[in-house]
Design a protein around this motif. Structure first.
Motif, mmCIF file in Angstrom:
data_model
loop_
_atom_site.group_PDB
_atom_site.id
_atom_site.type_symbol
_atom_site.label_atom_id
_atom_site.label_comp_id
_atom_site.label_asym_id
_atom_site.label_seq_id
_atom_site.Cartn_x
_atom_site.Cartn_y
_atom_site.Cartn_z
ATOM 1 N N SER A 165 -0.712 -6.733 7.439
ATOM 2 C CA SER A 165 0.683 -7.489 6.523
ATOM 3 C C SER A 165 0.550 -6.885 5.334
ATOM 4 O O SER A 165 -0.265 -5.965 4.221
ATOM 5 N N PHE A 166 2.506 -6.380 4.698
ATOM 6 C CA PHE A 166 2.224 -5.399 3.817
ATOM 7 C C PHE A 166 2.285 -6.915 2.513
ATOM 8 O O PHE A 166 3.222 -8.041 3.248
ATOM 9 N N ARG A 167 2.252 -6.243 1.637
ATOM 10 C CA ARG A 167 1.726 -6.684 0.124
ATOM 11 C C ARG A 167 3.308 -7.048 -0.707
ATOM 12 O O ARG A 167 4.376 -5.485 -0.175
ATOM 13 N N LYS A 168 4.031 -8.020 -0.131
ATOM 14 C CA LYS A 168 5.444 -8.115 -0.589
ATOM 15 C C LYS A 168 6.330 -7.473 -1.972
ATOM 16 O O LYS A 168 5.368 -7.122 -2.612
ATOM 17 N N GLY A 169 6.765 -6.599 -1.383
ATOM 18 C CA GLY A 169 7.763 -5.417 -2.382
ATOM 19 C C GLY A 169 7.072 -4.253 -2.888
ATOM 20 O O GLY A 169 7.505 -3.871 -3.848
ATOM 21 N N THR A 170 6.057 -4.025 -1.811
ATOM 22 C CA THR A 170 5.336 -2.700 -2.126
ATOM 23 C C THR A 170 5.057 -2.391 -0.413
ATOM 24 O O THR A 170 5.674 -2.740 0.326
ATOM 25 N N HIS A 171 4.841 -1.292 -0.523
ATOM 26 C CA HIS A 171 4.651 -0.554 0.376
ATOM 27 C C HIS A 171 2.477 -0.275 0.901
ATOM 28 O O HIS A 171 2.359 0.283 2.013
ATOM 29 N N GLN A 172 1.765 -0.874 0.172
ATOM 30 C CA GLN A 172 0.596 -1.617 0.176
ATOM 31 C C GLN A 172 0.511 -2.550 1.456
ATOM 32 O O GLN A 172 1.084 -3.457 1.704
ATOM 33 N N LYS A 217 -9.279 -3.933 5.257
ATOM 34 C CA LYS A 217 -9.037 -1.458 4.890
ATOM 35 C C LYS A 217 -7.219 -1.928 4.081
ATOM 36 O O LYS A 217 -6.740 -2.624 4.631
ATOM 37 N N VAL A 218 -7.431 -0.966 3.005
ATOM 38 C CA VAL A 218 -6.180 -1.196 2.572
ATOM 39 C C VAL A 218 -4.950 0.467 2.430
ATOM 40 O O VAL A 218 -6.303 1.269 2.817
ATOM 41 N N TRP A 219 -4.284 0.653 3.013
ATOM 42 C CA TRP A 219 -3.557 1.089 2.914
ATOM 43 C C TRP A 219 -2.515 1.594 2.218
ATOM 44 O O TRP A 219 -1.661 0.960 1.555
ATOM 45 N N ASP A 220 -1.820 3.216 1.805
ATOM 46 C CA ASP A 220 -0.578 3.056 1.023
ATOM 47 C C ASP A 220 0.177 3.374 2.484
ATOM 48 O O ASP A 220 0.082 4.731 2.723
#
Length: 430
Positions: free
Chosen positions: A199-206, A217-220
């Protein structure tokens, strides 16, 4: 007002000076401060007989949360003959997403293929459902040469600006694609088992990812960078979702928990309510979520309560399995964001639509949509005018049953909204 803004700035400055204040004390202090501001705001407004025209109601204080839209009242049961079926995958469809502008549908399958289809939902449009891009699957170990997945694709996500598409497979890989051209941009490695949620965090590319290795895991994605790993689940993670806040929710399979992960605080909240393996989860809005389990139950949750606000048991009925009566597994759930409309899928030849009652404390069954096969993925369009289902002959995570008469396909279900006449009593209402 200027005085209100000044008091807020003074309170913020005082808060920065608080060194020994715990997060709980800070929340309590801010809540008291907000209530005091509301009280002063109400006292400062003139009464109907003092400066304001008699009989004119006071303007409401603006809400801090998105409005709850009762869209279930605007939707009619679809005609089964109007359901569009898009073929192309050789094996069961496991996941799908709709582009933010509702123009395209991306789907993936156990055969490793990723397909991008045109989604101009118009009966007379010859371009409707046209395959714009097909990324074929390959053999294991050929990911670098073939550009595609070499095993079952289990999950996918698209960024809120429609720029990036992410897909995860059983080979522990996360692939990042240019959503416009279907060109592969990067491969993220790091999980030690199948990637089961993205899932992408809304409004970001996280990007958040969940895996059968029990980690999040968290990715940029914009920087092609790994950020951090979170642990807590005691069994494989089967689903993941997120919205605008810097947090995500996950379903923990047979550990029987739903978890809310607060990324900046590196903390988690644990929710209990299902009796079986929790297989799917989605956020309805920033404060509520819905989950489904193989015990046949669908649960509505509030993020401030550890138990479900509402629980529909045997939501899709019972089946006869080797002489025993067992509930149909809930294999997919989908909310229409910030509304009271839900859809659930199983393998009982129907997709069910539900209405969330007042305060999300009740689930009311609206109607069934006939659909043969395992419903492995469900998504509403942003406007709520159609529902897309990913259907297969098998469950997305295994091969416990096989429905031979089902078609491995993407089904587009139109939800005709009732025309609502504007109210003559409220000409200024939007």
């Amino acid at each position: 007002s200027p005085s209100l803004g000044r008091r807020r700035r003074e309170a913020a400055a005082a808060a920065e000076e608080e060194i020994d204040e715990t997060p709980q004390e800070k929340k309590l202090r801010l809540a008291k401060q907000y209530l005091e501001e509301l009280r002063q705001y109400g006292e400062s407004r003139p009464a109907p007989g003092a400066g304001a025209p008699a009989g004119r109601p006071r303007a409401p204080i603006p809400s801090l949360t998105p409005p709850h839209i009762p869209l279930s009242l605007q939707v009619q049961p679809p005609d089964p003959a109007s359901i569009r079926v898009l073929r192309g995958h050789q094996l069961p469809v496991t996941c799908l997403v709709i582009s933010p502008d509702d123009r395209f549908i991306f789907s993936a399958s156990k055969d490793g293929t990723v397909i991008k289809c045109n989604n101009v939902f118009s009966p007379g449009d010859v371009e409707s459902g046209k395959r714009l891009c097909v990324v074929p699957g390959g053999k294991k170990g050929t990911e670098e040469q073939n550009m595609g997945h070499a095993s079952h694709v289990l999950c996918m996500a698209i960024s809120s600006d429609g720029k990036y598409l992410a897909t995860g497979d059983r080979n522990k890989l996360i692939m990042i694609w240019d959503a416009a051209t279907c060109k592969r941009l990067h491969i993220f490695t790091g999980h030690h088992d199948a990637v089961s949620g993205l899932s992408f965090r809304k409004g970001t590319h996280q990007l958040y990812s969940a895996s059968h290795d029990r980690s999040v895991k968290v990715w940029d994605v914009a920087e092609n960078a790994y950020v951090e790993t979170l642990f807590g689940h005691q069994d494989v993670i089967t689903g993941l979702d997120s919205l605008s806040r810097e947090c995500c929710v996950t379903a923990g399979g047979r550990d029987g928990t739903v978890r809310l992960w607060k990324i900046p605080e590196e903390s988690q909240l644990v929710f209990y309510g299902h009796q079986g393996s929790i297989d799917c989860i989605q956020l309805i809005n920033e404060e509520h979520m819905v989950s489904g389990a193989d015990d046949g139950s669908v649960a509505l949750w509030g993020l401030t309560k550890k138990k479900p606000l509402a629980l529909a048991r045997q939501a899709h009925g019972m089946q006869d399995s080797q002489g025993l009566q067992e509930p149909y597994w809930i294999s997919a759930v989908a909310p229409l964001r910030n509304s009271d409309l839900l859809a659930t899928g199983s393998h009982n030849a129907s997709v069910k639509l539900w209405k969330c009652g007042e305060g999300f404390r009740k689930l009311e069954h609206l109607w069934d949509i006939p659909l043969v096969g395992f419903v492995n993925s469900l998504k509403f369009s942003a406007a709520g005018d159609f529902l897309v289902a990913g259907v297969g002959q098998e469950h997305r995570l295994g091969r416990w049953w096989r429905i031979k008469e089902a078609k491995n396909s993407v089904c587009i279900i139109p939800l005709r909204q009732r025309a609502t006449a504007p109210s003559p009593a409220a000409p200024d209402a939007s």
